[in-house]
Design a protein around this motif. Sequence first.
Motif, PDB file in Angstrom:
ATOM      1  N   GLN A  71       0.823  -1.219   0.000  1.00  0.00           N
ATOM      2  CA  GLN A  71       0.000   0.000   0.000  1.00  0.00           C
ATOM      3  C   GLN A  71       0.851   1.261   0.000  1.00  0.00           C
ATOM      4  OE1 GLN A  71      -2.503  -0.568   3.459  1.00  0.00           O
ATOM      5  NE2 GLN A  71      -4.073  -1.646   2.294  1.00  0.00           N
ATOM      6  N   PHE A  72       1.873   1.297   0.851  1.00  0.00           N
ATOM      7  CA  PHE A  72       2.678   2.522   1.014  1.00  0.00           C
ATOM      8  C   PHE A  72       3.731   2.664  -0.089  1.00  0.00           C
ATOM      9  CE2 PHE A  72       6.188   4.856   3.294  1.00  0.00           C
ATOM     10  CZ  PHE A  72       5.535   6.069   3.381  1.00  0.00           C
ATOM     11  N   LYS A  73       4.239   1.526  -0.579  1.00  0.00           N
ATOM     12  CA  LYS A  73       5.262   1.508  -1.625  1.00  0.00           C
ATOM     13  C   LYS A  73       6.484   2.359  -1.247  1.00  0.00           C
ATOM     14  CE  LYS A  73       1.735   0.957  -5.226  1.00  0.00           C
ATOM     15  NZ  LYS A  73       1.422  -0.381  -4.812  1.00  0.00           N
ATOM     16  N   PRO A  74       7.202   1.931  -0.204  1.00  0.00           N
ATOM     17  CA  PRO A  74       8.330   2.751   0.264  1.00  0.00           C
ATOM     18  C   PRO A  74       9.508   2.745  -0.710  1.00  0.00           C
ATOM     19  CG  PRO A  74       8.302   0.644   1.417  1.00  0.00           C
ATOM     20  CD  PRO A  74       7.051   0.687   0.588  1.00  0.00           C
ATOM     21  N   ASP A  75      10.283   3.843  -0.661  1.00  0.00           N
ATOM     22  CA  ASP A  75      11.556   3.917  -1.393  1.00  0.00           C
ATOM     23  C   ASP A  75      12.688   3.442  -0.490  1.00  0.00           C
ATOM     24  OD1 ASP A  75      10.532   5.319  -3.786  1.00  0.00           O
ATOM     25  OD2 ASP A  75      10.038   6.858  -2.301  1.00  0.00           O
ATOM     26  N   ALA A  76      12.432   3.448   0.809  1.00  0.00           N
ATOM     27  CA  ALA A  76      13.462   3.037   1.764  1.00  0.00           C
ATOM     28  C   ALA A  76      12.801   2.577   3.056  1.00  0.00           C
ATOM     29  CB  ALA A  76      14.401   4.203   2.057  1.00  0.00           C
ATOM     30  N   VAL A  77      13.524   1.715   3.768  1.00  0.00           N
ATOM     31  CA  VAL A  77      13.081   1.245   5.084  1.00  0.00           C
ATOM     32  C   VAL A  77      14.177   1.592   6.084  1.00  0.00           C
ATOM     33  CG1 VAL A  77      12.487  -0.776   6.483  1.00  0.00           C
ATOM     34  CG2 VAL A  77      11.814  -0.687   4.066  1.00  0.00           C
ATOM     35  N   VAL A  78      13.777   2.168   7.213  1.00  0.00           N
ATOM     36  CA  VAL A  78      14.714   2.338   8.329  1.00  0.00           C
ATOM     37  C   VAL A  78      14.144   1.495   9.469  1.00  0.00           C
ATOM     38  CG1 VAL A  78      15.869   3.923   9.904  1.00  0.00           C
ATOM     39  CG2 VAL A  78      15.313   4.672   7.582  1.00  0.00           C
ATOM     40  N   HIS A  79      14.847   0.416   9.767  1.00  0.00           N
ATOM     41  CA  HIS A  79      14.323  -0.586  10.725  1.00  0.00           C
ATOM     42  C   HIS A  79      14.954  -0.364  12.106  1.00  0.00           C
ATOM     43  CE1 HIS A  79      13.223  -4.178  12.691  1.00  0.00           C
ATOM     44  NE2 HIS A  79      14.230  -4.936  12.311  1.00  0.00           N
ATOM     45  N   LEU A  80      14.134   0.176  13.011  1.00  0.00           N
ATOM     46  CA  LEU A  80      14.584   0.482  14.376  1.00  0.00           C
ATOM     47  C   LEU A  80      13.841  -0.326  15.422  1.00  0.00           C
ATOM     48  CD1 LEU A  80      14.471   4.270  13.701  1.00  0.00           C
ATOM     49  CD2 LEU A  80      16.542   3.185  14.531  1.00  0.00           C
ATOM     50  N   ALA A  81      12.732  -0.959  15.038  1.00  0.00           N
ATOM     51  CA  ALA A  81      11.919  -1.680  16.028  1.00  0.00           C
ATOM     52  C   ALA A  81      12.744  -2.800  16.646  1.00  0.00           C
ATOM     53  CB  ALA A  81      10.670  -2.255  15.365  1.00  0.00           C
ATOM     54  N   ALA A 124      16.873   0.021  -8.222  1.00  0.00           N
ATOM     55  CA  ALA A 124      18.298   0.275  -7.965  1.00  0.00           C
ATOM     56  C   ALA A 124      18.495   1.152  -6.727  1.00  0.00           C
ATOM     57  CB  ALA A 124      18.937   0.941  -9.178  1.00  0.00           C
ATOM     58  N   ASN A 125      17.559   2.059  -6.513  1.00  0.00           N
ATOM     59  CA  ASN A 125      17.743   3.031  -5.418  1.00  0.00           C
ATOM     60  C   ASN A 125      17.142   2.592  -4.094  1.00  0.00           C
ATOM     61  OD1 ASN A 125      19.101   4.668  -7.119  1.00  0.00           O
ATOM     62  ND2 ASN A 125      17.408   6.105  -7.480  1.00  0.00           N
ATOM     63  N   PHE A 126      16.387   1.499  -4.090  1.00  0.00           N
ATOM     64  CA  PHE A 126      15.734   1.067  -2.848  1.00  0.00           C
ATOM     65  C   PHE A 126      16.792   0.740  -1.785  1.00  0.00           C
ATOM     66  CE2 PHE A 126      13.962  -2.120   0.022  1.00  0.00           C
ATOM     67  CZ  PHE A 126      12.778  -1.506   0.398  1.00  0.00           C
ATOM     68  N   ARG A 127      16.539   1.179  -0.566  1.00  0.00           N
ATOM     69  CA  ARG A 127      17.496   0.938   0.521  1.00  0.00           C
ATOM     70  C   ARG A 127      16.789   0.382   1.752  1.00  0.00           C
ATOM     71  NH1 ARG A 127      20.272   1.400  -3.082  1.00  0.00           N
ATOM     72  NH2 ARG A 127      22.185   2.609  -3.386  1.00  0.00           N
ATOM     73  N   PHE A 128      17.492  -0.496   2.475  1.00  0.00           N
ATOM     74  CA  PHE A 128      16.995  -1.049   3.741  1.00  0.00           C
ATOM     75  C   PHE A 128      18.096  -0.821   4.764  1.00  0.00           C
ATOM     76  CE2 PHE A 128      16.087  -3.936   7.083  1.00  0.00           C
ATOM     77  CZ  PHE A 128      14.798  -4.406   6.973  1.00  0.00           C
ATOM     78  N   LEU A 129      17.826   0.038   5.724  1.00  0.00           N
ATOM     79  CA  LEU A 129      18.820   0.349   6.756  1.00  0.00           C
ATOM     80  C   LEU A 129      18.355  -0.258   8.083  1.00  0.00           C
ATOM     81  CD1 LEU A 129      21.331   1.949   7.745  1.00  0.00           C
ATOM     82  CD2 LEU A 129      19.774   3.848   8.206  1.00  0.00           C
ATOM     83  N   HIS A 130      19.147  -1.183   8.619  1.00  0.00           N
ATOM     84  CA  HIS A 130      18.817  -1.805   9.904  1.00  0.00           C
ATOM     85  C   HIS A 130      19.704  -1.194  10.978  1.00  0.00           C
ATOM     86  CE1 HIS A 130      18.567  -5.719  12.480  1.00  0.00           C
ATOM     87  NE2 HIS A 130      17.880  -4.732  13.007  1.00  0.00           N
ATOM     88  N   VAL A 131      19.076  -0.497  11.905  1.00  0.00           N
ATOM     89  CA  VAL A 131      19.816   0.068  13.034  1.00  0.00           C
ATOM     90  C   VAL A 131      19.642  -0.890  14.196  1.00  0.00           C
ATOM     91  CG1 VAL A 131      20.024   2.021  14.593  1.00  0.00           C
ATOM     92  CG2 VAL A 131      19.339   2.393  12.215  1.00  0.00           C
ATOM     93  N   SER A 132      20.734  -1.448  14.675  1.00  0.00           N
ATOM     94  CA  SER A 132      20.605  -2.424  15.747  1.00  0.00           C
ATOM     95  C   SER A 132      21.814  -2.343  16.674  1.00  0.00           C
ATOM     96  CB  SER A 132      20.425  -3.825  15.161  1.00  0.00           C
ATOM     97  OG  SER A 132      20.031  -4.721  16.175  1.00  0.00           O
TER      98      SER A 132
END
Length: 143
Positions: A71-81, A124-132
């Motif tokens: 539904q949201f169709k993100p360009d990037a994910v910042v995973h902090l949970a 190509a530009n999609f990013r997934f950033l995991h902060v842990s």
Amino acid sequence: MKILITGGCGFIGSSLVRYLLTHTRHRVLNLDKLTYAATLDSVQDVREGESYQFSQGDICDSDSVDKLFSQFKPDAVVHLAAESHVDRSIDGPAAFIQTNIVGTYTLLEAARSYWQGLCGVQKANFRFLHVSTDEVYGELDLL
Ligand SMILES: NC(=O)c1ccc[n+]([C@@H]2O[C@H](COP(=O)([O-])OP(=O)(O)OC[C@H]3O[C@@H](n4cnc5c(N)ncnc54)[C@H](O)[C@@H]3O)[C@@H](O)[C@H]2O)c1
């Protein structure tokens, strides 16, 4: 840019949400289960609208997470949970395994499936950033 933030009501996430909405034109979807660690007060000044959506949910719930991606169709994910208060894992490790391991895996699988459906520049530009932390990444070698 559309950014899916998990744990956006936590210590770091709420600050990131406020920063993005105050200083940038990015659109934010905040997915947070609202555990004991969440502080809704810290995002209370942020109004839901075109730039900001809040979804109370669990990153371990793959159907809901898949739905948010489509539904949201993100360009990037910042995973902090995360379960981040490590002392609690001594009395109750299950929540740590669920959220930090199973939840992260669930989110990664949802992101991979969504990413595979993208094309061209968006893919190509999609990013997934995991902060842990070191409980997840392991310790760095001492040099
Ligand atoms: N705060 C720090 O100083 C620090 C330092 C190093 C690393 N980190 C890492 O950064 C990340 C974020 O830290 P923080 O201090 O903001 O954490 P926090 O505990 O303040 O916030 C975590 C947020 O995640 C949410 N959450 C928990 N389980 C969830 C689930 N299953 N589904 C959806 N949401 C869930 C909680 O409701 C909360 O809002 C963590 O991985 C932490 O280990 C934090």
